[in-house]
Write an enzyme that holds these catalytic residues in place. Structure first.
Site, PDB file in Angstrom:
ATOM      1  N   THR A  66      -0.609   5.762   4.342  1.00  0.00           N
ATOM      2  CA  THR A  66       0.618   5.445   5.092  1.00  0.00           C
ATOM      3  C   THR A  66       1.801   5.824   4.199  1.00  0.00           C
ATOM      4  O   THR A  66       2.225   6.971   4.199  1.00  0.00           O
ATOM      5  CB  THR A  66       0.679   3.958   5.504  1.00  0.00           C
ATOM      6  N   LYS A 105      -6.628   3.312   0.278  1.00  0.00           N
ATOM      7  CA  LYS A 105      -5.192   3.444   0.501  1.00  0.00           C
ATOM      8  C   LYS A 105      -4.582   2.104   0.129  1.00  0.00           C
ATOM      9  O   LYS A 105      -5.231   1.051   0.195  1.00  0.00           O
ATOM     10  CB  LYS A 105      -4.861   3.829   1.937  1.00  0.00           C
ATOM     11  N   THR A 116      -2.316  -5.292   1.666  1.00  0.00           N
ATOM     12  CA  THR A 116      -2.793  -4.174   2.504  1.00  0.00           C
ATOM     13  C   THR A 116      -3.379  -3.053   1.730  1.00  0.00           C
ATOM     14  O   THR A 116      -2.691  -2.208   1.186  1.00  0.00           O
ATOM     15  CB  THR A 116      -1.767  -3.493   3.405  1.00  0.00           C
ATOM     16  N   GLU A 120       4.777   1.297  -3.687  1.00  0.00           N
ATOM     17  CA  GLU A 120       5.864   2.000  -3.000  1.00  0.00           C
ATOM     18  C   GLU A 120       7.068   2.203  -3.920  1.00  0.00           C
ATOM     19  O   GLU A 120       7.660   1.249  -4.404  1.00  0.00           O
ATOM     20  CB  GLU A 120       6.286   1.223  -1.757  1.00  0.00           C
ATOM     21  N   ASN A 124      11.024   0.412   2.469  1.00  0.00           N
ATOM     22  CA  ASN A 124      10.729  -0.782   3.249  1.00  0.00           C
ATOM     23  C   ASN A 124      11.899  -1.304   4.067  1.00  0.00           C
ATOM     24  O   ASN A 124      11.751  -2.253   4.828  1.00  0.00           O
ATOM     25  CB  ASN A 124      10.192  -1.880   2.337  1.00  0.00           C
ATOM     26  N   THR A 170      10.605   3.026  11.927  1.00  0.00           N
ATOM     27  CA  THR A 170      11.037   4.257  12.608  1.00  0.00           C
ATOM     28  C   THR A 170      10.822   5.483  11.738  1.00  0.00           C
ATOM     29  O   THR A 170      10.562   5.367  10.560  1.00  0.00           O
ATOM     30  CB  THR A 170      12.526   4.163  12.980  1.00  0.00           C
TER      31      THR A 170
END
Lengths: 409, 409
Positions: free
Chosen positions: A154, A180, A191, A278, A404, A409
């Site tokens: 992702t 992932k 996650t 991230e 984040n 979108t």
């Protein structure tokens, strides 16, 4: 000892994989969004799931499908978590049914995983329509494993894939995995998805035992942002094609060798995940020693790698060890703060910044160099006992906020 | 009911304050760094301190000085936390001695607080040398309270100051407070200092009881980044000059009025702190209702306001309610996720985004508007019982990373 090899989830005998774009990810038609991993023969199987009270639909389906300890395939999509979503279980079951039909097995022998946005209906029709193409793409190759690894990403910036080889009863046994995980990674399975294949012959009970033991010392010792997810899953399929004497008890030599190989594999994947937090620019490795127990060392190390202020300091290459002590102090563990020593180290050197709970004069230029490396180690020594533990995290950066701040979108 | 008034810590009778620069902050000679609050007469006093195992030196000194439940003055500095620092207790005691000499009281009647960098020696000489000037600046005025409020700021962008007035036994009773807190604020007293003065006549036992009750529902319900500090202190001085019948028991009408006034004051200061989280652009107000107990509602609300992913979503004005459910799910509380509803609301309107644990279609443009306001409310309804709780937090922004990436220089 297990040696790292190539091939990912296709390293072990009798496993094929594929990864393609079918349209779950609507904004990026070039991005793969469905992965399939299939064994030629039935496997013993086990999985560990998120402890979040809010569980995604695929997890509820997988639990039922693993009741007999058997499975043959894993189907996973990225782009939609199928969590808190309309028709969640129905759509997870439709994914299983589509894969089962394509490869010719029972629906209950398919495990399913999803990752992505929460709360929106999964476009299961796209997955059903894409199944013939996905089936056709299956092959046993490094490229196929690579495609599957990409298809579950992702916000990940690098694919996570590894494989190891060991010898059990004179037979070569291989284990491979893809994973992932980037945002939301945290102790207790934030996650992350991790799919492991092996050709080891091992009973359902022992594969479950090995997976639980190993997850505890690998994926449960990393943290990116303290959030844990609705979808976390780590599952393993073992098809027995290596031909070793089947492992059925923990006191078999084969079990130890298998568990060690699995641990090497999972720690490698866990470190890759932490490193790819991230927006992260640094992997933070926190070693705690001199603790009264491994649990105590782990709690303290996790508190340090989860501290937003410590993460921000590492981002700034600022040797702000006070934040390390502070995070230790609110971990919930008791210890004598006047007997704590802290070093920062990396390939650029080592700087001792705190001893007996007090700051030391240190070379700020060297500290800056040490903390500017990608992999930064925080070494904490206490005087409470002989236990130690290592946990892995990452820094927090502008990009974390950017990624984040507007994820949907 | 308590009414808000002006005057801060000088609102109550018989209190003087001052705030000046003496040189603890070396990089900014125009920034005040020492505050002094003095009562004309001896006060009953109480304090609540950090639960961090690593406690700064001033806290250890204050605990000893509060053993008799009495005090007359508070001396505080910003720029250095005097935590894990060489000669910590000795320097904290030197601060008390200097203030005691200047105002003519016992050393044990002075409370001391420090905030700033951890691990570096406090420049106590600068405070000692500046004491005559600080003493000379003491006065009872709104300006003096303002100066003291500014002198305890570190990365705070706005001063925190409030005062309230109530009536007890026909007498006007006033309470005023100044506070600092920005980074590291978290339930259980993350780095925050709060100094409260009142002219209420109240026993040491009852002032301690009131402070404990009120801190639990105000400062312990805010979070900025999950880190709790070595220096957190909330203390109160009550000099009795209002002339009310002294409060000595919880069943006196006066106690209820006093506690309510103290609660109004502390909630106001707590909201200002959450709102001024480092780099924050939004105050997040999380209301949880329908919980099985207040404790359960509080745990869930705190988990939501502490979730880095939720904070990033609010920064991006992204109605990503999945992250709210996810944070509820890993709070440690059990509840039925299929009976959860979530609304986002602000002065721009209300948007219901989730009902029965499933996403609703909603007006994205309106949601954007709602979430673009400064004060954003996350309203969570469950179906577990009749208890509710409100907690306060803030978003996480690029500036948070910038501020904390290189704090020491």
């Amino acid at each position: 000892m297990a040696d790292f090899i190539k091939g990912g989830v296709c390293a072990a005998q009798g496993f094929q994989a594929a990864g393609i774009h079918v349209g779950v990810k609507t904004h990026a038609s070039w991005k793969k969004d469905v992965a399939l991993i299939v064994s030629d023969v039935e496997c013993t199987a086990a999985a560990v799931f998120t402890k979040n009270v809010v569980k995604a639909a695929p997890i509820r389906v997988d639990k039922a499908h693993l009741a007999d300890g058997k499975a043959r395939a894993i189907l996973a999509n990225s782009g939609n978590a199928n969590a808190c979503a309309p028709s969640g279980e129905e759509n997870a079951m439709r994914m299983c049914a589509a894969a089962a039909k394509a490869i010719g097995c029972k629906t209950e022998d398919v495990l399913v995983s999803s990752t992505g946005v929460i709360g929106q209906r999964l476009n299961v029709e796209a997955i059903e329509d894409g199944m013939p193409e996905l089936r056709a793409a299956l092959e046993r190759s490094a490229e196929a494993s690579d495609a599957a690894a990409h298809a579950i990403m992702t916000t990940d910036t690098i694919k996570k894939e590894a494989a190891v080889e060991t010898v059990i009863d004179g037979k070569t046994v291989r284990l491979g995995g893809i994973a992932k995980g980037s945002g939301m990674i945290h102790p207790n399975m934030g996650t992350m998805l991790c799919f492991i294949t092996t050709d080891c012959a091992i009973s359902p009970e022992m594969i479950k035992a090995a997976l639980l033991e190993v997850v505890r010392v690998s994926f449960n010792r990393i943290s990116v942002d303290g959030d844990t997810s609705t979808n976390d899953t780590c599952c393993i399929l073992a098809n027995g094609l290596a031909g070793n004497h089947p492992i059925t008890a923990a006191d078999q030599a084969g079990y130890t060798a298998f568990r060690e190989a699995l641990e090497s594999l999972c720690i490698k994947l866990a470190m890759e995940m932490a490193s790819d937090g991230e927006g992260a620019k640094h992997l933070i490795i926190c070693d705690v020693s001199g603790a009264k127990s491994v649990e105590s060392a782990e709690t303290i190390a996790k508190s340090v790698i989860s501290s937003t202020l410590t993460k921000a300091a590492i981002f700034g290459a600022d040797a702000n060890w006070g934040r390390v002590l502070c995070a230790m102090g609110y971990s919930g563990e008791t210890f004598d703060p006047d007997k704590v020593a802290v070093c920062f180290s990396s390939s650029a050197g080592t700087v001792k910044v705190c001893e007996d709970g007090r700051g030391l004069a240190f070379d700020e230029d060297l500290a800056k160099k040490v903390l500017s490396e990608h992999d930064v180690q925080i070494q904490i020594t206490m005087d409470e006992g002989g236990a130690s533990c290592t946990c892995w995290g990452c820094d927090i950066t502008y990009d974390y906020i950017k990624i984040n701040g507007d994820y949907r979108t």
